[in-house]
Design an enzyme around this catalytic site. Structure first.
Site: not given
Ligand code: SAH
Length: 508
Positions: A38, A60, A175
């Protein structure tokens, strides 16, 4: 479970930095038949996959789902039913707001075996890379993670904002960058202090990381002013302030600088890694590649007769590798090299020689052909037999100079450098699309091959050269030189780049 079915791995891709991927995740990628990834998983990881892997982008970005969620699950099930090993790669950790739970349920229902590979979640990595400890004994004894996906002003919210606002400790939400105002308001309405520090970290752990520091009262305004956008993690609580003291990632000397490496694909890694260590966003655009010389047979005879020479001269690491590869095909005993003495033009070449467990007898003070001539002058080479292992297209300075000093010199042409016309690393496309801050050249041949590609040069692009010969080629071709290494080696080039961006740094 049907033994003919393949297995599906729900794999956490970590937050972005390739170094934060687990060993298990890498193993899964290495053996996968199909990889569904993704938008938040770093596509560079696909490099670890087998060449024949089927890589499918499941997109996504909020609102623009490349494949709808139901479609992704169907795809995983379908591929696994064909007996394939399927990796579903998800940003961060697959079970933290990543719908990994739902996917696992559907796999179970379809009778597909699965494995969960946890990843480092952005919830933890984002604050860490921004210099924010999510817990700190002086500030909090708990922390809460929630989703900012739901709009607190609409009735549908499943978050109890009152208890959230009154909860002590750090709060982190994922998010919801575009709802930051509504979320901050909801927390303040329920009693949270408007002076509570807030930090938002976007594209955490990558070269694009940006952090915004504010308070519940003013963060929404700051987000707007800075055009700060998703994806971001938000940290609410006094620990956010510690960033002022503890930030480390964004303050590295080359942080965020996009630097192009033009060496051959095989050699580029060494330079990119050194630049990345300093925080650069280094990317490889190989402009040349090494091929057999036109007269391979001649090279073979000369390698075979090396023991009859007094001196063996190497002027590039490529020459060293080509020589010893062939030497050990012909001979099975290192002593077959005889008593020949070995000279290297520079430390990179010398190191390549030492890798084969041969010592270097002569290394000049100045790492150019002229320097080597000077060193041989002090040695005295009259009537000595010398074998120079070289590329087809090098300058003749060394040959002429040594002949003048009375040596009998043979040239062993070990390889040709030919332009790399295929975009093997995707670097060409990236350069075309977004340019770079700096491009590095480590030889005249990389300059010439780069120019032959006729890529558009971004206006503010700066140019770094390894030394005077490469610089001269650049200038002859109408280009300019912003940085020239004082020591003509990879570490010397890296040092010059670092000093260019951080002139106040005094080298010991
Ligand atoms: N499973 C993921 C989260 C998925 S939801 C985890 O554990 O990190 C998607 C959200 O994750 C994004 O909208 C943002 O808020 C956050 N996110 C994921 N990777 C990120 C990154 N490198 N920098 C900032 N936000 C991130």
């Amino acid at each position: 479970m049907n033994p003919a079915f393949g297995k599906c791995y729900l794999v956490g891709a970590g937050p972005g930095d390739l170094g934060l991927v687990t060993l298990r995740a890498k193993e899964c990628l290495e053996k996968a038949d199909v990889i569904v990834y993704d938008y938040l998983s770093n596509p560079q990881m696909l490099r670890w996959a087998r060449p024949e892997v089927e890589a499918i982008y499941a997109g996504k970005k909020a609102k623009d789902h490349s494949i709808p969620q139901g479609g992704i699950n169907q795809l995983l099930i379908e591929k696994a039913k064909q007996g394939k090993e399927v990796v579903r790669l998800k940003g961060g950790d697959p079970f933290v707001f990543g719908r990994g739970g739902e996917e696992a349920q559907e796999l179970r229902e379809a009778g597909i075996e699965f494995e969960i590979v946890p990843g480092i979640t952005s919830v933890l990595a984002g604050p860490a890379y921004a210099g924010i400890p999510v817990t700190h004994r002086d500030h909090n004894a708990e922390f809460t993670i929630f989703t900012g996906h739901e709009d607190p002003t609409k009735g549908e919210t499943s978050i109890d904002w009152k208890s959230m606002a009154q909860r002590p400790g750090t709060k982190v939400f994922l998010m919801g960058v575009e709802r930051i105002g509504a979320i901050a308001d909801a927390l303040m309405e329920q009693g949270a202090d408007r002076e509570t520090p807030v930090a938002m970290i976007r594209w955490a752990t990558t070269a694009r990381q940006q952090t915004l520091l504010g308070t519940l009262g003013d963060i929404a305004k700051k987000v707007k002013a800075a055009h700060f956008q998703a994806p971001a993690i938000t940290v609410v609580g006094p620990v956010a302030q510690l960033r002022e003291q503890l930030q480390w990632f964004e303050t590295r000397p080359l942080f965020g600088k996009r630097i192009v490496v033009t060496r051959t694909r095989k050699q580029a890694g060494e330079l990119s890694r050194q630049l990345e260590e300093l925080g650069a966003d280094a990317y490889e655009l190989p402009t040349i590649r090494i091929e057999d010389p036109l007269q391979m047979e001649d090279f073979g005879y000369l390698v075979k007769d090396t023991h009859t020479y007094d001196w063996l001269i190497f002027t590039s690491p490529n020459g060293v590798d080509r020589f010893f590869d062939l030497f050990f095909k012909i001979y099975h005993d290192a002593r077959s090299l005889g008593g020949v003495r070995i000279a290297a033009m520079g430390p990179g070449t010398a190191n390549a020689i030492r890798k084969y467990r041969f010592a270097v007898d002569l290394l000049p003070v100045e790492y150019v052909a002229e320097g080597l001539l000077e060193a041989f002058k002090n040695e005295g080479v009259e009537n000595l037999k010398m074998l120079w292992v070289k590329a087809e297209e090098t300058r003749e300075v060394l040959f002429e100079g040594l002949s003048e000093q009375g040596a009998i010199i043979d040239r062993a042409i070990a390889y040709r450098t030919v332009p790399e016309t295929q975009d093997v690393s995707g670097g060409m496309a990236r350069f075309r699309e977004e340019g770079a801050d700096l491009i590095t050249f480590t030889s005249s041949s990389t300059v010439e091959a780069f120019l032959a590609l006729k890529l558009p040069l971004p206006e503010s692009l700066q140019i770094a050269s390894i030394g005077p010969i490469t610089s001269k080629t650049l200038r002859q071709n109408g280009l300019y030189v912003d940085i020239e290494a004082r020591e003509h080696t990879m570490p010397g080039l890296v040092r010059a780049i670092r000093e260019h961006y951080q002139p106040e740094v005094e080298e010991a």
